[in-house]
Every structure is written in C-alpha cells, then in structure tokens.
Write a protein that holds these residues in place. Structure first.
Motif, PDB file in Angstrom:
ATOM      1  N   MET A 148      66.781  40.585  42.707  1.00 53.12           N
ATOM      2  CA  MET A 148      67.200  39.292  43.089  1.00 53.12           C
ATOM      3  C   MET A 148      68.529  39.149  42.234  1.00 53.12           C
ATOM      4  N   ASN A 149      69.663  38.693  42.728  1.00 55.86           N
ATOM      5  CA  ASN A 149      70.737  38.488  42.150  1.00 55.86           C
ATOM      6  C   ASN A 149      71.030  37.015  42.148  1.00 55.86           C
ATOM      7  N   GLY A 150      71.200  36.769  40.729  1.00 53.25           N
ATOM      8  CA  GLY A 150      71.447  35.093  40.439  1.00 53.25           C
ATOM      9  C   GLY A 150      72.940  34.616  40.458  1.00 53.25           C
ATOM     10  N   PHE A 151      73.142  33.409  40.822  1.00 52.24           N
ATOM     11  CA  PHE A 151      74.492  32.919  40.840  1.00 52.24           C
ATOM     12  C   PHE A 151      74.351  31.482  40.568  1.00 52.24           C
ATOM     13  N   THR A 152      75.510  30.869  40.025  1.00 51.18           N
ATOM     14  CA  THR A 152      75.606  29.262  39.874  1.00 51.18           C
ATOM     15  C   THR A 152      76.410  28.675  40.562  1.00 51.18           C
ATOM     16  N   SER A 153      76.245  27.521  41.213  1.00 48.68           N
ATOM     17  CA  SER A 153      77.243  26.699  42.024  1.00 48.68           C
ATOM     18  C   SER A 153      77.968  25.827  41.017  1.00 48.68           C
ATOM     19  N   THR A 154      77.644  25.726  39.601  1.00 49.08           N
ATOM     20  CA  THR A 154      78.738  25.037  38.871  1.00 49.08           C
ATOM     21  C   THR A 154      79.096  25.718  37.832  1.00 49.08           C
ATOM     22  N   ALA A 155      80.127  25.387  36.988  1.00 48.32           N
ATOM     23  CA  ALA A 155      80.685  25.947  35.919  1.00 48.32           C
ATOM     24  C   ALA A 155      79.646  25.826  34.558  1.00 48.32           C
ATOM     25  N   LYS A 156      79.847  26.842  33.542  1.00 56.26           N
ATOM     26  CA  LYS A 156      79.046  26.642  32.576  1.00 56.26           C
ATOM     27  C   LYS A 156      79.988  26.023  31.253  1.00 56.26           C
ATOM     28  N   ILE A 157      79.511  25.213  30.588  1.00 57.07           N
ATOM     29  CA  ILE A 157      80.200  24.682  29.253  1.00 57.07           C
ATOM     30  C   ILE A 157      79.519  25.357  28.164  1.00 57.07           C
ATOM     31  N   GLY A 158      79.972  26.079  27.470  1.00 57.48           N
ATOM     32  CA  GLY A 158      79.600  27.002  26.457  1.00 57.48           C
ATOM     33  C   GLY A 158      78.523  27.825  26.960  1.00 57.48           C
ATOM     34  N   ARG A 159      77.260  27.791  26.857  1.00 58.96           N
ATOM     35  CA  ARG A 159      76.327  28.818  27.381  1.00 58.96           C
ATOM     36  C   ARG A 159      75.167  27.880  28.174  1.00 58.96           C
ATOM     37  N   LYS A 160      75.725  26.532  28.457  1.00 57.15           N
ATOM     38  CA  LYS A 160      74.894  25.886  29.319  1.00 57.15           C
ATOM     39  C   LYS A 160      75.494  25.491  30.593  1.00 57.15           C
ATOM     40  N   SER A 161      74.493  25.674  31.564  1.00 54.13           N
ATOM     41  CA  SER A 161      74.941  25.310  33.145  1.00 54.13           C
ATOM     42  C   SER A 161      74.882  23.820  33.502  1.00 54.13           C
ATOM     43  N   THR A 162      76.183  23.488  33.963  1.00 54.54           N
ATOM     44  CA  THR A 162      76.149  21.997  34.050  1.00 54.54           C
ATOM     45  C   THR A 162      75.297  21.602  35.175  1.00 54.54           C
ATOM     46  N   LEU A 163      74.816  22.610  36.262  1.00 53.72           N
ATOM     47  CA  LEU A 163      73.862  22.158  37.197  1.00 53.72           C
ATOM     48  C   LEU A 163      72.531  21.575  36.513  1.00 53.72           C
ATOM     49  N   ASN A 164      72.176  22.386  35.467  1.00 55.99           N
ATOM     50  CA  ASN A 164      70.918  21.877  34.774  1.00 55.99           C
ATOM     51  C   ASN A 164      70.954  20.615  34.119  1.00 55.99           C
ATOM     52  N   SER A 165      72.445  20.289  33.582  1.00 52.84           N
ATOM     53  CA  SER A 165      72.614  18.829  32.960  1.00 52.84           C
ATOM     54  C   SER A 165      72.711  17.843  34.166  1.00 52.84           C
ATOM     55  N   LEU A 166      73.048  18.302  35.271  1.00 48.17           N
ATOM     56  CA  LEU A 166      73.089  17.141  36.468  1.00 48.17           C
ATOM     57  C   LEU A 166      71.810  17.131  36.801  1.00 48.17           C
ATOM     58  N   LEU A 167      71.007  18.138  36.737  1.00 42.08           N
ATOM     59  CA  LEU A 167      69.568  17.647  37.410  1.00 42.08           C
ATOM     60  C   LEU A 167      68.865  16.933  36.242  1.00 42.08           C
ATOM     61  N   VAL A 168      69.014  17.206  35.166  1.00 45.76           N
ATOM     62  CA  VAL A 168      68.262  16.307  34.121  1.00 45.76           C
ATOM     63  C   VAL A 168      68.799  14.822  34.159  1.00 45.76           C
ATOM     64  N   LEU A 169      69.941  14.663  34.396  1.00 44.84           N
ATOM     65  CA  LEU A 169      70.446  13.367  34.652  1.00 44.84           C
ATOM     66  C   LEU A 169      69.958  12.771  35.829  1.00 44.84           C
ATOM     67  N   GLY A 170      69.917  13.576  36.918  1.00 48.00           N
ATOM     68  CA  GLY A 170      69.432  13.026  38.080  1.00 48.00           C
ATOM     69  C   GLY A 170      67.947  12.724  38.158  1.00 48.00           C
ATOM     70  N   LEU A 171      67.221  13.438  37.374  1.00 48.73           N
ATOM     71  CA  LEU A 171      65.629  13.027  37.137  1.00 48.73           C
ATOM     72  C   LEU A 171      65.637  11.750  36.258  1.00 48.73           C
ATOM     73  N   ARG A 172      66.556  11.756  35.339  1.00 50.41           N
ATOM     74  CA  ARG A 172      66.442  10.334  34.599  1.00 50.41           C
ATOM     75  C   ARG A 172      66.584   9.038  35.265  1.00 50.41           C
ATOM     76  N   LEU A 173      67.546   9.483  36.218  1.00 56.65           N
ATOM     77  CA  LEU A 173      68.191   8.348  36.837  1.00 56.65           C
ATOM     78  C   LEU A 173      66.878   7.576  37.647  1.00 56.65           C
ATOM     79  N   ILE A 174      66.388   8.679  38.436  1.00 57.73           N
ATOM     80  CA  ILE A 174      65.040   8.114  39.344  1.00 57.73           C
ATOM     81  C   ILE A 174      63.942   8.012  38.540  1.00 57.73           C
ATOM     82  N   GLY A 175      63.730   7.939  37.232  1.00 61.97           N
ATOM     83  CA  GLY A 175      62.826   7.600  36.467  1.00 61.97           C
ATOM     84  C   GLY A 175      61.522   8.874  36.488  1.00 61.97           C
ATOM     85  N   LYS A 176      62.255   9.895  36.331  1.00 64.03           N
ATOM     86  CA  LYS A 176      61.234  11.269  36.302  1.00 64.03           C
ATOM     87  C   LYS A 176      61.893  12.011  35.168  1.00 64.03           C
TER      88      LYS A 176
END
Length: 395
Positions: A1-29
């Motif tokens: 399996m080859n991994g890829f990311t659809s968003t840029a990384k800031i430092g060593r953190k993927s911004t996709l994960n940050s977006l996911l965390v923000l989205g979950l919190r916005l919908i109360g999850k």
C-alpha cells in the motif's frame, strides 16, 4: 500500500488531520466518533495521543482568534457608545442540568452590540490531577468549590480583567435574578460602581413562580373560581405588559402593574377598574366602554375577597419601586435573553451535554462558539492563526 496526502504538512503534522479534528469538534464529536467513521469506510485514523496533539494545536490558534474577536467586539462597543462604560448581560451555563455539573461557562454579552465581549470556561475536573499523574504540560481545572459558585467566580474574573484586557468598564450588570454574581462585582471599580439592572422577562416570571408556590403552600387557594393556573398566567402576562408599556417612567409603571392586578381580579360581581387608564385608547375594555357611553358586560365572576387578600401581599411585593426602577432601562430584554440562550445553545451544540469533556476540549469548544456566535464561520475560517494550523488560504 502506498500512502499519500491530499493536504500539505506543517512541520510533521498533516493539515488533513487538523481539519478532521476541527470538523469533528464543530459537529459535537470527538476521537471515538472519528475512529468509528474512518474505520467503517476502511481508512486509517490517528492515535488518541496524536488526536490530542492536533486538538492542543487547534486550541492555541482558536483561543488566540477568539481573544482577538472579543477585543474587536469591545472596540465596536466603545465606538458605538463613545465611552468606556457599558452594560453587559452576564449568564452562566452548565453542561449538566442543575448544580452538579463538573463543567460550565460564564459569558458577558454586550447589551449594545449583542456580541460576546468576554467569557470564562470553568471545570472542576482534571484527569491527571484526579489520578495523581505527573504531567506538567496539561490544561488543568480552573475552579475549586461548588458548581453553583461557578457563575459568581466567573463573573468576578471577567469584570476584574475588563479594564486591562478590553479597555471597558462593565458598569451595568444585567442578570437573571441571581444576586450572588452581582454582589461579587458591585464594588470592583470602586464602591457601588456597578449597577444591577433587572431583566424584565425574569422579573415577570417571578409573578408566576411566587403565586404557584403560594398556591401549593396555602390550602384552599386553588380551584374553580379561585387562583387557577390560567389566572396566574394572565397576571404574569399583564405584569410584563405594564412594565414594557411604561419604560422610563417609574410612577406610571408602578401604577400600571397595580392596576393590572385589580383588573385581572375583577368580575361581574365586583368591578375594580378605577386604576385602569381611562379614555378610548385604554387597554381596559371597561374604561373604553365607559368612554363610549356603553354598558360593559363582564361574564367572569371575578375572585372572592378572601382570595384577593391572600395573593395581594405576594403580588404587591413585586410592585416595589426599588425593583421596578431596575426595569426602567428600556433595553429589549427578550433580545437579551435570546442572545444568552443562543450563545449557550451554540456551546452545547459543539459540546453535547450527554458527552463529558475535559478542560482542553471544553476551552476549545467555547472559543469556537465565540467565533461562530460573533462572526459566524468567517470568524473561524478567515482568521490567520486558525488558517495557519488547518492549512487553508482561501476559505
């Protein structure tokens, strides 16, 4: 399996994960809901420690954004009022009903702009301290004492930092009838420097609550032709109308609320409309009929004298000039109440009451709520601090 990311990384953190965390919190999850979702569609999900790190990074950015937003709201107040003295509506809300909640939040909403000018998230619980774990880098609880005292402590903290942080003096305190919060701040800028103004809606509700309590305590007061729930609602409604119809005039306001009492108690057996306003434009049907030279037919039997005397003391205690003078301000109290309730609703949509959260998630949620309430989604997505974390540039 080859991994890829659809968003840029800031430092060593993927911004996709940050977006996911923000989205979950916005919908109360939170973490568990995100894990279930991604595992169901056969996608990898971050570990809980990684989730917390992204949440912590978001917290720093959102807290900074919310602080800037509330300072802008304070500037708007100074521009609109052309003074540093203003009025705020102070209200406390808890994650659980009653006063047994571990989490709560106290907010100060400007009467002039309807925006949150400051807030204080409060929690009694810290997982690390509770389990006696050594962790210096954690968001600890910030309240010691009962849940009921959160509003008092939170109000004091908000007023104490108002001059330094917001360049405002909250000299008018609009509360919900609870005097503990006001007593804690009334001398904060000097002796009696803060004035307490009552919310008309809450004062109006006291009529109904006190008469219902009296009805429960005193036997024989309720029943057909006596103090029914329908009559209590009528007295409460007329009391509120009398106050709102005489904003700025204490003497007329006091006369109107007293007249409303006798008007509601009168009937065909005994007309008590002498204090009702006279003339063709009077709200009293009896006085309008007299002005037009007609005979007023009242089908209601009215209240017996012993029932009137029993409830008169309770009602007249709410006609006191000291109480009514705090309702002369003329502010739209329904709007004030709606602002508080709307902001509280935004908080508990992001942080559902049925799901307990720790201080870190509580602080993140209430700061997101400030941005959404004051500036809607533009306040969240257009802020440079937040965009630097989630990696978006053109939202």
């Amino acid at each position: 399996m080859n991994g890829f990311t659809s968003t840029a990384k800031i430092g060593r953190k993927s911004t996709l994960n940050s977006l996911l965390v923000l989205g979950l919190r916005l919908i109360g999850k939170g973490f568990t809901a995100g894990k279930k979702l991604l595992y169901t569609v056969n996608l990898p999900f971050m570990s809980k420690s990684t989730f917390r790190r992204h949440e912590d990074q978001l917290l720093k950015a959102v807290r900074c954004a919310a602080d800037k937003n509330m300072k802008e709201a304070a500037t708007e107040v100074r521009t609109k009022t052309k003074t540093s003295s203003c009025g705020v509506s102070v209200d406390g809300t808890w994650q659980r009903r009653g006063h047994n909640s571990l989490n709560g939040c106290v907010s100060a909403i400007s009467i002039d702009t309807g925006k949150v000018s400051d807030l204080e998230p409060m929690s009694l619980y810290c997982r690390y301290c509770d389990k006696k774990k050594n962790n210096d880098d954690h968001v600890c609880s910030n309240h010691v004492g009962s849940s009921a005292s959160m509003e008092t402590v939170g109000a004091y903290r908000i007023f104490d930092r108002s001059k330094q942080c917001k360049r405002l003096k909250y000299t008018k305190y609009y509360g919900d009838g609870d005097s503990n919060g006001f007593n804690a701040v009334k001398d904060i800028y000097g002796p009696d420097s803060v004035e307490k103004l009552e919310c008309i809606g809450h004062v109006q509700k006291r009529v109904g609550s006190r008469l219902r309590n009296l009805k429960k305590k005193q036997k024989g007061l309720g029943g057909k032709g006596k103090l029914t729930d329908k009559l209590i609602d009528k007295l409460q409604s007329y009391y509120g109308i009398a106050i709102r119809s005489n904003i700025g005039n204490l003497q007329n306001m006091q006369s109107a609320v007293i007249a409303a009492f006798y008007h509601c108690c009168s009937g065909k057996n005994k007309q008590m409309h002498k204090q009702c306003p006279k003339g063709g434009d009077s709200w009293c049907k009896y006085q309008r009929a007299v002005h037009e030279g007609k005979v007023f037919v009242d089908k209601s039997p009215g209240l017996p004298n012993d029932i009137i005397n029993s409830i008169k003391t309770t009602y007249m205690s709410l006609c006191d000039s000291n109480l009514l003078s705090k309702c002369l301000h003329g502010k739209n109290n329904n709007e004030r109440q709606n602002n508080n309730e709307s902001f509280n609703n935004v908080i508990w949509t992001i942080l559902p009451k049925e799901t307990f959260v720790e201080m870190q998630s509580l602080t993140l949620g209430v700061n997101i709520a400030v941005l959404l309430f004051n500036s809607e989604y533009l306040g969240l997505l257009d802020d440079d601090d937040v965009r630097s974390v989630i990696g978006t540039r053109n939202c």
